[in-house]
Design an enzyme around this catalytic site. Structure first.
Site, PDB file in Angstrom:
ATOM      1  N   SER A 145       2.332  -3.502  -3.799  1.00  0.00           N
ATOM      2  CA  SER A 145       2.263  -2.476  -4.850  1.00  0.00           C
ATOM      3  C   SER A 145       2.438  -3.043  -6.266  1.00  0.00           C
ATOM      4  O   SER A 145       3.060  -2.412  -7.109  1.00  0.00           O
ATOM      5  CB  SER A 145       3.279  -1.369  -4.565  1.00  0.00           C
ATOM      6  OG  SER A 145       3.015  -0.769  -3.312  1.00  0.00           O
ATOM      7  N   GLY A 203       0.798  -1.223   0.000  1.00  0.00           N
ATOM      8  CA  GLY A 203       0.000   0.000   0.000  1.00  0.00           C
ATOM      9  C   GLY A 203       0.828   1.269   0.000  1.00  0.00           C
ATOM     10  O   GLY A 203       0.302   2.362   0.236  1.00  0.00           O
TER      11      GLY A 203
HETATM   12  C1  PEP Z   1      -1.980  -6.514   0.126  1.00  0.00           C
HETATM   13  O1  PEP Z   1      -2.743  -5.918   0.860  1.00  0.00           O
HETATM   14  O2  PEP Z   1      -1.884  -7.754   0.258  1.00  0.00           O
HETATM   15  C2  PEP Z   1      -1.229  -5.773  -0.892  1.00  0.00           C
HETATM   16  C3  PEP Z   1      -0.275  -6.395  -1.524  1.00  0.00           C
HETATM   17  O3  PEP Z   1      -1.562  -4.452  -1.093  1.00  0.00           O
HETATM   18  P1  PEP Z   1      -1.022  -3.451  -2.254  1.00  0.00           P
HETATM   19  O4  PEP Z   1      -1.050  -4.219  -3.559  1.00  0.00           O
HETATM   20  O5  PEP Z   1      -2.004  -2.325  -2.240  1.00  0.00           O
HETATM   21  O6  PEP Z   1       0.346  -3.058  -1.887  1.00  0.00           O
END
Ligand code: PEP
Length: 252
Positions: free
Chosen positions: A211, A172
């Protein structure tokens, strides 16, 4: 294991019933029935019933973001693995870093949840990952291998499971781990799996999460020990979610 990458979406605490309904309809038209077994969706508990028995989504893997280790009882606000199974869910996330960091879940809690998932016939997705401090202290491989080892204590390999490597500092934040960092971690996890279950590590998909976006899926998907992705933010829209999977299949 199929050579196709897996693309799993973790919606966290996002999307109400209306947006969920629209997403699921669009997803069903964007992804053919034969492609759907390469996808998984982890919705908030309150909208999981929209996946239960949904004929539009035949073949899709899905489940909750968390379960309790007991299957029923006086545990206000918790998700029962037995109820999830009765709803026809296939998978469940365990040990996500947000559960560990925000809700104080321990490796031992994760291990108990793994056992409960196996007991009811759900495939758990064990999430492991290091914090930025742990990476800076060069403890990454020790931390993630220990998380995996503890989660798998007492595991019987007749049950299936997936692993997700999710560096906490990349979740995130928009900051994606470099492909060589991802490959190093995945290779260490596969080696750890091989030590626990000799000759069987190839059967366990190890996904990368942190991400992931359509723009970086191709490079990450090309790493030899990456079997797919666990996607947070970019799984909230059909276009980016499906595009990650399609980009990830491309081989340079
Ligand atoms: C997750 O919450 O498992 C995650 C990988 O989030 P993001 O892709 O938003 O980093």
């Amino acid at each position: 294991m199929s050579s196709k990458l897996i693309c799993a979406g973790n919606w966290k605490m996002n999307h109400g019933p209306e947006v969920t309904n629209a997403f699921l309809k669009d997803f069903a038209s964007a992804v053919s029935i034969s492609e759907r077994s390469n996808f998984a969706l982890f919705l908030p508990a309150l909208t999981l019933h929209q996946l239960s028995g949904n004929e539009l989504l035949e073949g899709l893997n899905w489940g909750a973001q968390n379960i309790h280790w007991e299957t029923s009882g006086a545990f206000t606000g918790e998700n029962s693995a037995a109820v999830l199974k009765e709803m026809k869910a296939t998978h469940v996330l365990v040990g996500h870093s947000e559960r560990r960091l925000l809700f104080n879940e321990t490796n031992e809690d994760t291990q108990k949840k793994m056992q409960t998932a196996a007991q009811v016939g759900l495939t758990p997705v064990i999430c492991v990952g290091e914090t930025l401090d742990e990476r800076k202290a060069e403890k990454t491989l020790d931390v993630i291998c220990e998380q995996l080892r503890i989660a798998l204590k007492g595991w019987d390999f007749i049950h299936t499971f997936w692993v997700a490597y999710e560096p906490v500092w990349a979740i995130g934040t928009g900051e994606v781990a470099r492909s060589e960092q991802v490959e190093e971690a995945h290779k260490a996890l596969k080696t750890q799996l091989e030590q626990i279950f000799p000759g069987k590590s190839e059967k366990v998909p190890v996904l990368y999460g942190g991400s992931v976006k359509p723009e970086n899926a191709r490079e990450l998907g090309a790493q030899p020990h990456v079997n797919g992705f666990l996607v947070g933010g970019a799984s909230l829209k059909v276009e980016s979610f499906v595009s990650i999977w399609r980009q990830g299949q491309e081989v340079d």
